[in-house]
Design a protein around this motif. Structure first.
Motif, PDB file in Angstrom:
ATOM      1  N   CYS A 105     -26.591  54.208  28.034  1.00 48.42           N
ATOM      2  CA  CYS A 105     -25.269  54.032  27.347  1.00 48.42           C
ATOM      3  C   CYS A 105     -25.005  55.736  27.291  1.00 48.42           C
ATOM      4  O   CYS A 105     -26.028  56.711  27.585  1.00 48.42           O
ATOM      5  CB  CYS A 105     -25.128  53.690  25.479  1.00 48.42           C
ATOM      6  N   SER A 128     -23.023  52.296  16.118  1.00 48.90           N
ATOM      7  CA  SER A 128     -23.829  51.131  15.137  1.00 48.90           C
ATOM      8  C   SER A 128     -23.951  51.720  13.959  1.00 48.90           C
ATOM      9  O   SER A 128     -24.054  50.851  13.533  1.00 48.90           O
ATOM     10  CB  SER A 128     -24.755  50.894  16.185  1.00 48.90           C
ATOM     11  N   CYS A 160     -21.253  46.584  18.622  1.00 50.18           N
ATOM     12  CA  CYS A 160     -21.510  46.926  20.779  1.00 50.18           C
ATOM     13  C   CYS A 160     -22.299  45.799  20.725  1.00 50.18           C
ATOM     14  O   CYS A 160     -23.477  45.749  20.682  1.00 50.18           O
ATOM     15  CB  CYS A 160     -21.799  48.315  21.007  1.00 50.18           C
ATOM     16  N   PRO A 161     -21.934  44.108  19.872  1.00 51.05           N
ATOM     17  CA  PRO A 161     -22.976  43.465  19.875  1.00 51.05           C
ATOM     18  C   PRO A 161     -23.391  42.851  21.235  1.00 51.05           C
ATOM     19  O   PRO A 161     -22.196  43.552  22.323  1.00 51.05           O
ATOM     20  CB  PRO A 161     -22.320  42.748  19.176  1.00 51.05           C
ATOM     21  N   LEU A 163     -26.493  41.901  18.508  1.00 47.09           N
ATOM     22  CA  LEU A 163     -26.740  43.256  18.000  1.00 47.09           C
ATOM     23  C   LEU A 163     -28.821  42.653  17.276  1.00 47.09           C
ATOM     24  O   LEU A 163     -29.126  42.093  17.723  1.00 47.09           O
ATOM     25  CB  LEU A 163     -26.226  43.038  16.564  1.00 47.09           C
ATOM     26  N   CYS A 201     -27.676  47.961  15.365  1.00 43.51           N
ATOM     27  CA  CYS A 201     -27.824  48.235  16.712  1.00 43.51           C
ATOM     28  C   CYS A 201     -27.690  47.622  17.489  1.00 43.51           C
ATOM     29  O   CYS A 201     -27.601  46.716  17.284  1.00 43.51           O
ATOM     30  CB  CYS A 201     -29.646  48.564  16.269  1.00 43.51           C
ATOM     31  N   CYS A 202     -27.224  48.293  18.142  1.00 45.33           N
ATOM     32  CA  CYS A 202     -26.851  47.381  19.350  1.00 45.33           C
ATOM     33  C   CYS A 202     -27.913  46.965  20.624  1.00 45.33           C
ATOM     34  O   CYS A 202     -28.647  47.143  20.160  1.00 45.33           O
ATOM     35  CB  CYS A 202     -25.610  48.184  20.493  1.00 45.33           C
ATOM     36  N   HIS A 203     -27.743  46.680  21.897  1.00 45.69           N
ATOM     37  CA  HIS A 203     -28.262  45.674  22.308  1.00 45.69           C
ATOM     38  C   HIS A 203     -29.556  46.477  22.913  1.00 45.69           C
ATOM     39  O   HIS A 203     -30.609  45.785  23.557  1.00 45.69           O
ATOM     40  CB  HIS A 203     -27.602  44.347  23.190  1.00 45.69           C
TER      41      HIS A 203
END
Length: 280
Positions: free
Chosen positions: A66, A149, A183-184, A186, A269-271
């Protein structure tokens, strides 16, 4: 008494910064693949495929997963039988972050003052949490935290009378309010108990727990399962564009608390949920 030179800590942290930003951890990859197979919406499937392609490119080309390579959050467990030689351990960790983010060509996202906003230029200082534990090892967990996130995280100071149903409502409220902004899909870290700041630290640390490790407390394990099902029934979906999978996991930590309180913290937290652990 075992001696560890803090230069070894610097080197370890530098490598961890790069590894966490380039590669998805094994447990996260397994959860991602499982969720991808379960997603039913066509748009959700497409989002998962795009995320998967991004992960493959990051790993093969050695570039960040990212563009937000995060603020370095470090959990350090120091064995009480360890003697640390060299510079101050906090300085050693920050030097490792500086080295990792510079040599790994990772984005520097830290400003020295929250109002004046001058970039430090090397992604330091890190946010560091220390624990003294039995033994003669030093265990370091590094978790670069992106703020898409992080900004969606919440702390609720509930009343004891709110009970478990109040806890459930707080978690769902945080996820609903976050919507697509975190930003799912999650990973949702939850801290229940302690004090205001203890619940937040627990929620943060919960994100670093291996997703295959289940809580030893039965009601906590049941709550994790129930909340994952309820979150995934919200319809937010991958990328916030609708679908069955809004979260890959819910990890919950608990602690003793005061008779008059029921703190609940939710750290999103995102993926990618970046985290790496090394033991020296």
């Amino acid at each position: 008494m075992r001696s560890i030179n803090t230069s070894d800590i610097t080197d370890a942290v530098a490598k961890m910064c790069v590894e966490a930003n380039y590669f998805l951890s094994k447990d996260m990859k397994e959860a991602f693949n499982d969720a991808k197979a379960k997603e039913e919406s066509q748009l959700g499937k497409k989002i998962f495929s795009q995320l998967e392609e991004n992960l493959e490119i990051a790993g093969s080309d050695k570039i960040p997963i990212c563009q937000d390579t995060g603020m370095a959050v470090v959990f350090v467990e120091i064995g009480q039988e360890v003697f640390l030689q060299g510079v101050n351990i906090t300085d050693a960790i920050n030097e490792g972050v500086k080295k990792g983010y510079t040599e790994g060509y990772l984005r520097k996202s830290v400003v020295s003052d929250p109002i004046e906003r001058l970039n430090t230029g090397d992604n330091t200082p890190a946010v560091i949490h220390y624990d003294i534990v039995p033994g003669d090892k030093v265990k370091i967990t590094l978790a670069p935290k992106g703020f898409g996130s992080e900004n969606m995280s919440r702390v609720f100071m509930l009343k004891p009378a709110d009970g478990i149903e109040g806890v459930k409502e707080a978690i769902l409220t945080a996820v609903k309010d976050a919507g697509p902004n975190a930003c799912p899909p999650l990973v949702v870290g939850v801290g229940i108990g302690g004090t205001f700041e203890k619940s937040a630290i627990m929620a943060k640390k919960a994100l670093t727990r291996n997703l295959n490790d289940k809580p030893s407390i039965p009601w906590v394990a049941d709550l994790e399962k129930e909340m994952l099902e309820k979150i995934n029934s919200l319809g937010i979906g991958p990328g916030g564009l609708g679908g069955k999978i809004t979260a890959l996991a819910v990890n919950i930590n608990t602690y003793a608390t005061h008779i008059a309180g029921l703190p609940v913290a939710i750290n999103m937290c995102c993926h990618v949920n970046r985290h790496v652990t090394v033991e020296l």
